[in-house]
Motif scaffolding. Sequence first.
Motif, mmCIF file in Angstrom:
data_model
loop_
_atom_site.group_PDB
_atom_site.id
_atom_site.type_symbol
_atom_site.label_atom_id
_atom_site.label_comp_id
_atom_site.label_asym_id
_atom_site.label_seq_id
_atom_site.Cartn_x
_atom_site.Cartn_y
_atom_site.Cartn_z
ATOM 1 N N ARG A 126 0.829 -1.217 0.000
ATOM 2 C CA ARG A 126 0.000 0.000 0.000
ATOM 3 C C ARG A 126 0.856 1.256 0.000
ATOM 4 N NH1 ARG A 126 -2.679 2.034 5.533
ATOM 5 N NH2 ARG A 126 -0.421 2.104 5.909
ATOM 6 N N GLN A 127 0.457 2.213 -0.824
ATOM 7 C CA GLN A 127 1.059 3.549 -0.820
ATOM 8 C C GLN A 127 0.034 4.528 -0.260
ATOM 9 O OE1 GLN A 127 2.645 4.587 -4.742
ATOM 10 N NE2 GLN A 127 2.918 2.409 -5.222
ATOM 11 N N VAL A 128 0.453 5.387 0.669
ATOM 12 C CA VAL A 128 -0.453 6.338 1.301
ATOM 13 C C VAL A 128 -0.221 7.738 0.728
ATOM 14 C CG1 VAL A 128 -1.140 7.453 3.463
ATOM 15 C CG2 VAL A 128 -0.582 5.002 3.430
ATOM 16 N N GLU A 129 -1.305 8.378 0.301
ATOM 17 C CA GLU A 129 -1.219 9.743 -0.227
ATOM 18 C C GLU A 129 -2.366 10.570 0.350
ATOM 19 O OE1 GLU A 129 -1.035 9.981 -4.455
ATOM 20 O OE2 GLU A 129 0.580 8.488 -4.632
ATOM 21 N N SER A 130 -2.054 11.797 0.756
ATOM 22 C CA SER A 130 -3.072 12.719 1.256
ATOM 23 C C SER A 130 -3.537 13.620 0.122
ATOM 24 C CB SER A 130 -2.519 13.568 2.400
ATOM 25 O OG SER A 130 -2.218 12.764 3.520
ATOM 26 N N ILE A 131 -4.835 13.918 0.106
ATOM 27 C CA ILE A 131 -5.411 14.832 -0.861
ATOM 28 C C ILE A 131 -5.978 16.025 -0.096
ATOM 29 C CG2 ILE A 131 -7.217 15.185 -2.591
ATOM 30 C CD1 ILE A 131 -7.037 12.232 -3.265
ATOM 31 N N ASP A 136 -5.031 23.587 -5.150
ATOM 32 C CA ASP A 136 -5.453 23.591 -6.550
ATOM 33 C C ASP A 136 -4.571 22.709 -7.423
ATOM 34 O OD1 ASP A 136 -7.329 25.398 -5.690
ATOM 35 O OD2 ASP A 136 -6.288 27.161 -6.487
ATOM 36 N N LYS A 137 -3.358 22.413 -6.979
ATOM 37 C CA LYS A 137 -2.454 21.572 -7.747
ATOM 38 C C LYS A 137 -2.934 20.124 -7.791
ATOM 39 C CE LYS A 137 1.654 24.407 -6.908
ATOM 40 N NZ LYS A 137 3.018 24.465 -6.334
ATOM 41 N N GLU A 138 -3.909 19.763 -6.925
ATOM 42 C CA GLU A 138 -4.486 18.424 -6.970
ATOM 43 C C GLU A 138 -5.333 18.230 -8.224
ATOM 44 O OE1 GLU A 138 -3.851 16.098 -4.934
ATOM 45 O OE2 GLU A 138 -3.405 16.908 -2.937
ATOM 46 N N LEU A 139 -5.736 19.316 -8.862
ATOM 47 C CA LEU A 139 -6.687 19.258 -9.963
ATOM 48 C C LEU A 139 -5.990 19.140 -11.312
ATOM 49 C CD1 LEU A 139 -9.056 22.128 -8.797
ATOM 50 C CD2 LEU A 139 -9.233 19.684 -8.275
ATOM 51 N N SER A 140 -6.587 18.380 -12.201
ATOM 52 C CA SER A 140 -6.073 18.306 -13.562
ATOM 53 C C SER A 140 -6.507 19.548 -14.320
ATOM 54 C CB SER A 140 -6.597 17.043 -14.259
ATOM 55 O OG SER A 140 -8.013 17.078 -14.340
ATOM 56 N N ASN A 141 -5.900 19.784 -15.452
ATOM 57 C CA ASN A 141 -6.195 20.979 -16.242
ATOM 58 C C ASN A 141 -7.673 21.064 -16.595
ATOM 59 O OD1 ASN A 141 -3.522 21.747 -16.240
ATOM 60 N ND2 ASN A 141 -3.068 20.743 -18.197
ATOM 61 N N GLY A 142 -8.253 22.247 -16.373
ATOM 62 C CA GLY A 142 -9.631 22.482 -16.775
ATOM 63 C C GLY A 142 -10.681 22.118 -15.751
ATOM 64 N N THR A 143 -10.278 21.600 -14.568
ATOM 65 C CA THR A 143 -11.278 21.175 -13.587
ATOM 66 C C THR A 143 -11.441 22.160 -12.432
ATOM 67 O OG1 THR A 143 -9.597 19.777 -12.519
ATOM 68 C CG2 THR A 143 -11.081 18.719 -14.075
ATOM 69 N N TYR A 179 -10.897 7.631 4.313
ATOM 70 C CA TYR A 179 -9.770 6.762 3.955
ATOM 71 C C TYR A 179 -10.227 5.893 2.786
ATOM 72 C CZ TYR A 179 -7.772 8.023 8.496
ATOM 73 O OH TYR A 179 -7.269 8.709 9.579
ATOM 74 N N LYS A 180 -9.648 6.113 1.601
ATOM 75 C CA LYS A 180 -10.073 5.419 0.397
ATOM 76 C C LYS A 180 -8.944 4.534 -0.129
ATOM 77 C CE LYS A 180 -13.630 8.567 -1.286
ATOM 78 N NZ LYS A 180 -14.673 7.517 -1.336
ATOM 79 N N LEU A 181 -9.132 3.241 -0.026
ATOM 80 C CA LEU A 181 -8.157 2.296 -0.569
ATOM 81 C C LEU A 181 -8.573 1.958 -1.996
ATOM 82 C CD1 LEU A 181 -5.646 0.546 0.380
ATOM 83 C CD2 LEU A 181 -7.284 -1.356 0.385
ATOM 84 N N LEU A 182 -7.764 2.375 -2.952
ATOM 85 C CA LEU A 182 -8.068 2.167 -4.373
ATOM 86 C C LEU A 182 -7.139 1.101 -4.945
ATOM 87 C CD1 LEU A 182 -9.667 3.096 -6.899
ATOM 88 C CD2 LEU A 182 -7.859 4.773 -7.301
ATOM 89 N N PHE A 198 -2.555 5.549 -14.917
ATOM 90 C CA PHE A 198 -3.483 6.526 -15.476
ATOM 91 C C PHE A 198 -4.783 6.564 -14.678
ATOM 92 C CE2 PHE A 198 -7.253 7.100 -18.173
ATOM 93 C CZ PHE A 198 -7.077 8.413 -18.564
ATOM 94 N N ILE A 199 -5.321 5.397 -14.346
ATOM 95 C CA ILE A 199 -6.579 5.352 -13.602
ATOM 96 C C ILE A 199 -6.412 5.942 -12.208
ATOM 97 C CG2 ILE A 199 -8.321 3.827 -12.592
ATOM 98 C CD1 ILE A 199 -7.974 2.010 -15.014
ATOM 99 N N HIS A 200 -5.291 5.644 -11.549
ATOM 100 C CA HIS A 200 -5.041 6.229 -10.232
ATOM 101 C C HIS A 200 -4.963 7.749 -10.318
ATOM 102 C CE1 HIS A 200 -4.475 3.315 -6.965
ATOM 103 N NE2 HIS A 200 -4.150 2.449 -7.899
ATOM 104 N N THR A 201 -4.252 8.247 -11.321
ATOM 105 C CA THR A 201 -4.131 9.692 -11.483
ATOM 106 C C THR A 201 -5.490 10.331 -11.720
ATOM 107 O OG1 THR A 201 -1.893 9.494 -12.392
ATOM 108 C CG2 THR A 201 -3.085 11.529 -12.861
ATOM 109 N N THR A 202 -6.305 9.694 -12.547
ATOM 110 C CA THR A 202 -7.618 10.221 -12.862
ATOM 111 C C THR A 202 -8.545 10.165 -11.656
ATOM 112 O OG1 THR A 202 -7.360 9.483 -15.146
ATOM 113 C CG2 THR A 202 -9.583 10.037 -14.422
ATOM 114 N N MET A 203 -8.528 9.044 -10.933
ATOM 115 C CA MET A 203 -9.396 8.899 -9.768
ATOM 116 C C MET A 203 -8.976 9.842 -8.652
ATOM 117 S SD MET A 203 -11.822 6.929 -10.539
ATOM 118 C CE MET A 203 -12.523 6.649 -8.910
ATOM 119 N N ARG A 204 -7.681 10.108 -8.535
ATOM 120 C CA ARG A 204 -7.238 11.080 -7.533
ATOM 121 C C ARG A 204 -7.872 12.442 -7.824
ATOM 122 N NH1 ARG A 204 -2.161 11.910 -4.217
ATOM 123 N NH2 ARG A 204 -2.266 14.115 -3.657
#
Length: 255
Positions: A126-131, A136-143, A179-182, A198-204
């Motif tokens: 498991r890798q742990v990441e906080s959101i 604003d840097k958590e967001l992809s372009n245009g969101t 706490y979301k385990l993906l 890609f899916i992890h990046t998108t779901m984040r």
Amino acid sequence: MVLVKEYRITNNCTVDEYRIAQLYAVAKMSMNETGGGEGVEVIKNEPYDNEKGKGHRIPAWIRAVAPKGSLELHEEAWNAYPHCLTVLTFPYLGTRFKVVTETMHLADRATTENALNLEADILAVRQVESISVTNDKELSNGTYKESEDPKLYKASKTARGPLSAEDWAETCEPVMTCYKLLTVEFNYWGLQAMVEKFIHTTMRNVFAVFHRQLFCDTDAWFGMTIEELRAMEDETAKNLLDKRNQELPSKIDFS
């Protein structure tokens, strides 16, 4: 190796309030993403401790990995709040594709190290990441949307916000953490690592946008009862099939 990450999102609300907030936010998102032949169709909704639902939808991110003509994604969700489980499968790929999200909601500040009681073998990978909902840097372009920026929003019903202080997550009251385990499985030789990343990046990004919207809709969901939410869900389900055959509107008014 399957890519497993635990995302932690702290929110300025109670665990009980979050249950109402997320149900409201999911209903709102379903309506806004449905139309023009695409979106959400509720197939079945029945009790499972608190609830169990099943449906299928075609979110935009899946189109990037889906072969043409096979855009159908199945979702099963078990909601025994504060513990929830969602499983996404892609019938076209059979057992090669699965995205599992397991969530626990706790009244803390992202400090519980094993909120989901994971076994040692899962903890080892498991890798742990906080959101942060204010980064604003958590967001992809245009969101990014100014109307969904917790740094700017102040709820009139609760006087919560704006979350502009750098240490808001350590000082705000009330507080809770999702706490979301993906777990992403894409068993396709040569593409697995790229698609899973890609899916992890998108779901984040999805998690970040969802929780920013949730906070900035506080005045809409605060004070609603679970019965009112259930009535809203039923009405939403009735409207979704009709909306799938209509052009997608630019905005649904939930005020």
